[in-house]
Design an enzyme around this catalytic site. Structure first.
Site, mmCIF file in Angstrom:
data_model
loop_
_atom_site.group_PDB
_atom_site.id
_atom_site.type_symbol
_atom_site.label_atom_id
_atom_site.label_comp_id
_atom_site.label_asym_id
_atom_site.label_seq_id
_atom_site.Cartn_x
_atom_site.Cartn_y
_atom_site.Cartn_z
ATOM 1 N N SER A 1 0.824 -1.204 0.000
ATOM 2 C CA SER A 1 0.000 0.000 0.000
ATOM 3 C C SER A 1 0.863 1.262 0.000
ATOM 4 O O SER A 1 1.691 1.447 -0.883
ATOM 5 C CB SER A 1 -0.967 -0.044 1.196
ATOM 6 O OG SER A 1 -1.992 0.907 1.058
ATOM 7 N N ASP B 1 -9.619 -5.304 -4.470
ATOM 8 C CA ASP B 1 -9.013 -4.296 -3.595
ATOM 9 C C ASP B 1 -9.908 -3.059 -3.588
ATOM 10 O O ASP B 1 -10.051 -2.381 -4.605
ATOM 11 C CB ASP B 1 -7.614 -3.941 -4.105
ATOM 12 C CG ASP B 1 -6.804 -3.115 -3.112
ATOM 13 O OD1 ASP B 1 -7.383 -2.215 -2.481
ATOM 14 O OD2 ASP B 1 -5.596 -3.366 -2.992
ATOM 15 N N HIS C 1 -7.504 -5.769 -0.198
ATOM 16 C CA HIS C 1 -6.311 -4.940 -0.023
ATOM 17 C C HIS C 1 -5.350 -5.561 0.978
ATOM 18 O O HIS C 1 -4.144 -5.589 0.753
ATOM 19 C CB HIS C 1 -6.736 -3.549 0.443
ATOM 20 C CG HIS C 1 -5.612 -2.562 0.498
ATOM 21 N ND1 HIS C 1 -4.876 -2.202 -0.611
ATOM 22 C CD2 HIS C 1 -5.093 -1.853 1.538
ATOM 23 C CE1 HIS C 1 -3.957 -1.325 -0.268
ATOM 24 N NE2 HIS C 1 -4.056 -1.092 1.021
#
Length: 283
Positions: free
Chosen positions: A104, A234, A263
């Site tokens: 991320s 995601d 995610h």
């Protein structure tokens, strides 16, 4: 650098910020450096650190400035400082032939570090659900997230950070809001715990860092082998604006997309992700 005790310590960055890190495993083993997501800490990599430690690697995870156990400073909450902080860590631990793994926001941090500071020290790069090339909707990135959505994060954080983190962890981050999902209260609470350890100002400013930084030129500069992993469900970093574009910009990349993965797939599907990373770094 002086570790407070074996296995962890602090490094001091160029602007005198103290960054906490964990460092496990043989000092002569190949190092793996883990870069965590927003607004978490190095603890988010517990599963991967234990897995790769058992495989004989040296595993290192730091807490980004203003996150976890690192110093809660007023400034420097941007990708340039994040990457520079990693460079300070790498220099002080004298890490060479390192594998950098970022999730991320940490994928953005790892990308900028490898591009701007990693020459001669990096062996491979792994991006998991990562924010590059650019999350924000712009004229050149029309499929990106509108600024209003990102402003919503900031407004909710300022109003009630604890509630926002509860909602993210129990909803889109792990896909626990999907029909048929099996939520884990422990996993959600651990996400909330990590977030609340950090500084509200760092997290507030971090939204701009992860969403408005354009990594296009960084990705073009990277020539080490790179593995780009992303779930097609995601809900935080949409697949269409991220992984396939990053893979195209990287000189030497492998792209793998997982059907139905969220995610936070490095936690929910750690067995799959760990094995795929191991296969990549050992080939």
């Amino acid at each position: 650098m002086t570790a407070e005790q074996p296995g962890h310590g602090y490094v001091t960055t160029e602007d005198s910020t103290r960054i906490f890190y964990k460092d496990w495993g043989p000092r002569d083993a190949q190092p793996i450096v883990f870069h965590h997501g927003w607004p978490l800490s190095g603890d988010d990599w517990d599963n991967q650190m234990l897995f790769f430690l058992a495989k004989g690697y040296r595993v290192i995870a730091h807490d980004r400035r203003g996150h976890g156990r690192s110093e809660q400073v007023s400034g420097g909450h941007d990708m340039d400082h994040y990457a520079s902080d990693v460079a300070s860590l790498v220099r002080q631990l004298d890490l060479r032939n390192a594998i950098h793994i970022g999730h991320s926001t940490g994928g953005g941090e790892a990308t900028r570090y490898v591009a701007r500071h990693g020459k001669g020290r990096v062996a491979k790069l792994v991006l998991i659900g990562a924010v590059p090339p650019l999350m924000l909707k712009t004229p050149n990135n029309p499929e990106g997230l509108p600024i209003e959505a990102l402003d919503g994060y900031r407004e909710a954080l300022a109003a009630n950070r604890a509630q926002l983190y509860h909602d993210i962890a129990n909803g889109p981050f792990y896909g626990f809001n999907r029909p048929g999902a099996t939520p884990s209260a422990a996993v959600s609470h651990n996400w909330w715990r990590q977030g609340m350890m950090g500084a509200a100002n760092a997290h507030y400013l971090g939204v701009k860092a992860f969403s408005e930084t354009d990594f296009t030129e960084d990705l073009k500069m990277i020539d080490v082998p790179a593995l780009v992993l992303h779930g097609d469900d995601d809900q935080v970093v949409p697949l269409a604006i991220s992984a396939p574009r990053s893979a195209q910009l990287l000189k030497n990349s492998t792209l793998k997309i997982y059907k139905g993965f969220p995610h936070g797939m490095a936690t929910t599907h750690a067995d799959v992700i760990n094995q795929d990373i191991l296969s990549f770094i050992t080939k």
